[in-house]
Write an enzyme that holds these catalytic residues in place. Structure first.
Site, short mmCIF file in Angstrom:
data_model
loop_
_atom_site.label_atom_id
_atom_site.label_comp_id
_atom_site.label_asym_id
_atom_site.label_seq_id
_atom_site.Cartn_x
_atom_site.Cartn_y
_atom_site.Cartn_z
N ARG A 1 9.94 -6.16 2.54
CA ARG A 1 8.77 -5.50 1.66
C ARG A 1 9.97 -4.69 1.48
O ARG A 1 9.26 -4.12 -0.39
CB ARG A 1 8.10 -4.35 3.43
N LEU B 1 5.45 2.51 5.03
CA LEU B 1 5.87 2.39 5.37
C LEU B 1 5.97 2.49 6.82
O LEU B 1 5.98 1.65 7.91
CB LEU B 1 7.87 1.97 4.88
N HIS C 1 2.29 1.99 -4.78
CA HIS C 1 1.34 2.07 -4.43
C HIS C 1 0.58 2.45 -6.21
O HIS C 1 -0.19 3.08 -5.99
CB HIS C 1 1.12 3.87 -3.75
N GLN D 1 -1.90 -2.15 0.60
CA GLN D 1 -1.58 -1.08 1.37
C GLN D 1 -0.04 -0.56 -0.75
O GLN D 1 0.13 0.50 -1.05
CB GLN D 1 -1.00 -0.63 2.31
#
Length: 311
Positions: A117, A93, A201, A250
């Site tokens: 997000r 972030l 992730h 990412q």
């Protein structure tokens, strides 16, 4: 030689973050007011109320960005940041804060993106029951072996390569159960399940990555004025389209933080400033630099009282 400004990611949040800065400095209060105008909800109330709300992904992400922006804004106005920062980066972030700080992204756009997000990652977490596990003292090879064990039961991947012996895997709950059970057989003495909303992730976040990619396509991003090191490549990125692609990737890709910081040290970085909340990144840099035989000056600035102090 120079100083790197590093911005924290999710997990740094706590109830009350930023409040002492807002009460002490008018510019910090204005930063939170700007954020609330963009977000359309009372961010200060969400961040400062006791309870679990601040830990929700869709609150924590804009809250951390705003707190970091408020702190570094005060540091700049009071002359505590060099006129020319040598490098910037952010953990997950924190990349959005770093890009704002580097002049690549407008504050309002950064806020809208991290709010989206956070919402998208929260939704993905609710769709696929998942989490993350810290492998204490593990090597990358051991972590990958345990992720492979996990993949026999579902999605599982190495998610964070943060520092020597500080590696995190991520995935579906059954996959993490299997990896944790196998940890002693692979020489990893402790596997600690983290208190997070989901398997960040990893491919558990694929819907969030796709949603973020669409949003990024609509945002104006310019080349950073300060060298910006990407989590995905562990190298500087300057092309706006390449940066957008990396930000979208990412969400599912591993965070190459140790490699990123080794790159920074190789560029001659001899000081680190971390505008809070938290001081996790200073701690990680201490471990990385020690392993590299270096000792940069570390400044974690989480409270107004830290303005003059080093760590």
């Amino acid at each position: 030689m120079g100083e790197a400004v590093l911005f924290p990611g999710q997990g740094a949040q706590f109830a009350g973050m930023g409040r002492d800065w807002v009460e002490a400095f008018p510019s910090a209060a204005r930063t939170f007011e700007r954020a609330e105008a963009v977000l359309g909800f009372a961010l200060r109330e969400a961040c400062w109320s006791e309870g679990e709300r601040v830990h929700r992904t869709d609150v924590a992400q804009p809250g951390i960005l705003t707190t970091s922006a408020a702190i570094v804004g005060v540091l700049v106005e009071r002359g505590h940041v060099p006129a020319r920062t040598a490098l910037t980066a952010g953990l997950s972030l924190g990349e959005y804060t770093a890009l704002w700080y580097a002049g690549a992204l407008e504050f309002e756009d950064a806020l809208r993106l991290v709010r989206l997000r956070g919402e998208a990652m929260q939704e993905a977490s609710e769709r696929i029951k998942s989490s993350m596990t810290s492998l204490m003292g593990a090597t990358p090879k051991q972590a990958e072996a345990l992720a492979a064990v996990g993949r026999t039961r579902g999605i599982c991947a190495v998610a964070n390569l943060n520092a020597p012996g500080q590696i995190v895997i991520s995935g579906e709950l059954a996959a993490l159960d299997a990896a944790e059970a196998a940890a002693p057989q692979h020489g990893v003495k402790r596997a600690v399940r983290l208190s997070v909303a989901g398997g960040f992730h990893s491919e558990c976040m694929r819907p969030a990555s796709e949603r973020l990619e669409r949003a990024l396509a609509e945002v104006r991003l310019v080349p950073p004025r300060i060298p910006f090191v990407s989590n995905v490549t562990a190298a500087p990125l300057t092309d706006p389209d390449e940066i957008k692609r990396a930000l979208a990737r990412q969400v599912c890709a591993p965070v190459l933080w140790e490699r990123s910081m080794r790159h920074a040290l190789a560029q001659g970085i001899d000081a680190v400033l971390e505008p809070g909340p938290g001081n996790v990144l200073c701690g990680l840099m201490r471990r990385i630099a020690k392993d590299a035989g270096l000792a940069p000056r570390l400044r974690g600035v989480e409270k107004p009282a830290d303005l003059e102090a080093g760590t």
